[in-house]
Design an enzyme around this catalytic site. Structure first.
Site, PDB file in Angstrom:
ATOM      1  N   TYR A  54      49.071  50.500  35.200  1.00  0.00           N
ATOM      2  CA  TYR A  54      48.643  49.445  34.627  1.00  0.00           C
ATOM      3  C   TYR A  54      47.974  49.748  33.021  1.00  0.00           C
ATOM      4  O   TYR A  54      47.032  50.493  32.987  1.00  0.00           O
ATOM      5  CB  TYR A  54      47.476  48.817  35.187  1.00  0.00           C
ATOM      6  N   ARG A 280      37.902  31.649  34.863  1.00  0.00           N
ATOM      7  CA  ARG A 280      38.970  31.265  35.849  1.00  0.00           C
ATOM      8  C   ARG A 280      38.769  32.173  36.855  1.00  0.00           C
ATOM      9  O   ARG A 280      38.988  31.631  38.088  1.00  0.00           O
ATOM     10  CB  ARG A 280      40.322  31.540  34.998  1.00  0.00           C
TER      11      ARG A 280
END
Length: 312
Positions: A54, A280
């Site tokens: 990642y 979010r």
């Protein structure tokens, strides 16, 4: 055995660390990671999901910096990471032959002595289960991993690995969402012509449930297509409308409804939250409550709307 503990939210750290280049991390990227981790902790998340690839390792690096900033945090959370994909390979992208070295690199970036769970990221067509077992045993004996899982694997592939593994395989992470429903379709299209076009490995959910393998869902929010992002199809628009109606009726967020749909399934699926936006992330707080309250009719209404056609 079927997993007995309730589904729980997992925070996926793929969005942390800056851009997808092998350059150094920046102070801004560390601050962003700290804000995202704080938001995840605020809604009760206790599992943080990584992979060595990642952001070319920068996601693990910035998370390590967050751990340094927050004394005692490591002891309050579970960390999992993955290995098995190579970003530096033109012709051999999947590689489970260097597990020990890859885990050592992840531990160094994270600044920790161990990870709670190591996931094998993707199936390697050249994997030797006995060699994987040796690497896993070495890492476990050294205290560097405490549990073993997989990602993007079928029930048959898990069983194949489990025959040699010195540790039980306890996690399987798959793409699962209201937008990616082939895992549900595989259970309802048995003995139906439509089932011939379903590519999900049939029996995987049943294998995991029977063998105590927790399912984690990456892409759980379907890139936000049911919670505010633009829809792509008429079925997505229809399902988004059902999500909105339910969220308004239950005084909750659309994100909580979308994730609650996953968590309502008897497989007790753990959604992986991939957003780095604290707002979010916090919008997902009510997901477990909504899963517990979701009726069978509501669950099927979402499923059928997202399918865009009735069930056979």
């Amino acid at each position: 055995m079927t997993p007995t503990s309730p589904a729980r939210l997992v925070y996926g750290c793929m969005g942390l660390g800056g851009d997808w280049t092998p350059g150094p991390v920046t102070p801004a990227a560390i601050d962003q990671a700290a804000a995202a981790v704080e938001a995840a902790l605020s809604i009760g998340v206790g599992v943080f999901d990584h992979a060595d690839i990642y952001r070319f390792g920068k996601a693990e690096t910035v998370f390590g910096e967050v751990l340094k900033r927050t004394p005692g945090l490591r002891e309050r959370i579970e960390i999992q990471t993955k290995c098995g994909i190579r970003l530096d390979a033109d012709h051999a992208p999947y590689d489970l032959s260097t597990i020990v070295a890859r885990v050592d690199d992840s531990l160094a970036r994270l600044g920790v002595d161990y990870v709670d769970t190591l996931l094998l990221h993707r199936p390697d067509p050249l994997l030797e289960p006995a060699d994987v077992a040796v690497a896993v045993a070495q890492l476990h004996a050294a205290g560097k991993i405490r549990a073993l899982g997989v990602s993007n694997m079928s029930g048959a592939q898990i069983a194949f690995l489990q025959r040699e593994s010195p540790l039980p395989i306890v996690v399987n992470q798959l793409e699962m969402s209201l937008g990616r429903r082939d895992w549900v379709d595989s259970t309802v299209l048995v003995n139906h012509p439509d089932g011939a076009s379903n590519t999900f490995p049939h029996g995987t959910l049943e294998y995991c449930a029977s063998n105590g393998v927790r399912l984690q869902a990456w892409g759980a929010l379907a890139q936000g297509r049911y919670s505010g992002a633009p829809t792509r199809t008429a079925a997505e628009e229809a399902a988004s409308a059902v999500v909105t109606t339910l969220a308004e009726a239950k005084n909750t967020t659309r994100e909580a409804i979308v994730l609650g749909w996953l968590m309502r399934h008897p497989a007790r699926i753990d959604p992986v939250l991939g957003s780095s936006d604290p707002t979010r992330i916090r919008a997902c707080a009510d997901a477990a409550v909504q899963a517990a309250a979701m009726t069978r009719d509501e669950w099927f209404a979402l499923y059928i709307a997202a399918r865009g056609r009735p069930l056979p």
